[in-house]
Design a protein around this motif. Sequence first.
Motif, PDB file in Angstrom:
ATOM      1  N   ASP A  98       0.834  -1.323  -0.151  1.00 54.20           N
ATOM      2  CA  ASP A  98      -0.020  -0.085  -0.316  1.00 54.20           C
ATOM      3  C   ASP A  98       1.118   1.193  -0.092  1.00 54.20           C
ATOM      4  O   ASP A  98       0.135   2.392  -0.826  1.00 54.20           O
ATOM      5  N   LEU A  99       2.284   1.470   0.999  1.00 56.90           N
ATOM      6  CA  LEU A  99       2.762   2.695   0.697  1.00 56.90           C
ATOM      7  C   LEU A  99       3.030   2.665  -0.306  1.00 56.90           C
ATOM      8  O   LEU A  99       3.084   3.460  -0.940  1.00 56.90           O
ATOM      9  N   ALA A 100       3.454   1.249  -0.915  1.00 54.59           N
ATOM     10  CA  ALA A 100       4.619   1.941  -3.017  1.00 54.59           C
ATOM     11  C   ALA A 100       4.001   2.230  -3.841  1.00 54.59           C
ATOM     12  O   ALA A 100       3.933   2.982  -4.452  1.00 54.59           O
ATOM     13  N   LEU A 101       2.127   1.770  -3.339  1.00 52.01           N
ATOM     14  CA  LEU A 101       1.748   1.898  -4.459  1.00 52.01           C
ATOM     15  C   LEU A 101       1.577   3.217  -3.692  1.00 52.01           C
ATOM     16  O   LEU A 101       1.260   4.234  -5.208  1.00 52.01           O
ATOM     17  N   ARG A 156       1.511   6.311  -7.136  1.00 49.99           N
ATOM     18  CA  ARG A 156       0.484   7.813  -7.798  1.00 49.99           C
ATOM     19  C   ARG A 156       1.165   8.927  -7.216  1.00 49.99           C
ATOM     20  O   ARG A 156       0.742   9.866  -7.614  1.00 49.99           O
ATOM     21  N   ALA A 157       1.932   9.297  -6.451  1.00 53.17           N
ATOM     22  CA  ALA A 157       2.487  10.182  -5.829  1.00 53.17           C
ATOM     23  C   ALA A 157       3.434  10.429  -6.556  1.00 53.17           C
ATOM     24  O   ALA A 157       3.916  11.975  -7.767  1.00 53.17           O
ATOM     25  N   ALA A 158       4.598   9.659  -7.386  1.00 53.60           N
ATOM     26  CA  ALA A 158       5.644   9.704  -8.345  1.00 53.60           C
ATOM     27  C   ALA A 158       4.939  10.504  -9.399  1.00 53.60           C
ATOM     28  O   ALA A 158       4.981  11.099 -10.332  1.00 53.60           O
ATOM     29  N   ILE A 159       3.832   9.399  -9.796  1.00 55.81           N
ATOM     30  CA  ILE A 159       2.615   9.377 -11.674  1.00 55.81           C
ATOM     31  C   ILE A 159       2.164  11.092 -11.377  1.00 55.81           C
ATOM     32  O   ILE A 159       2.076  11.891 -12.325  1.00 55.81           O
ATOM     33  N   SER A 160       1.059  11.178 -10.365  1.00 59.90           N
ATOM     34  CA  SER A 160       1.073  12.769  -9.941  1.00 59.90           C
ATOM     35  C   SER A 160       1.652  13.655 -10.501  1.00 59.90           C
ATOM     36  O   SER A 160       1.787  14.985 -11.480  1.00 59.90           O
TER      37      SER A 160
END
Length: 90
Positions: free
Chosen positions: A8-11, A15-19
């Motif tokens: 969950d932390l990695a996802l 998501r933050a990196a993709i954003s």
Amino acid sequence: MPAEKTVDLALSELRAAISGLENAVDVRIEQQRDQGEMEGEVKRVHADRSRLAQELDQSQFRANRLEEVNREVSRRLVTAMETIRAVLDR
């Protein structure tokens, strides 16, 4: 740390990196569009400057020609007035 929380932390980080990447791409696209608009404006300014320089040259040519014609007319008027005075003095 349980494996589920690690995933969950990695996802979440992914998501933050993709954003962040999407935001960076949006900013870059906006900058490129702005740069394209500026380049277009610079081209328009150069075209206007060239046109205005040409119009100025033409106006200067006309002004010089009018000065020449004015001098010739003045010369002829002086000659005519001298001729009229000479005739009147007789």
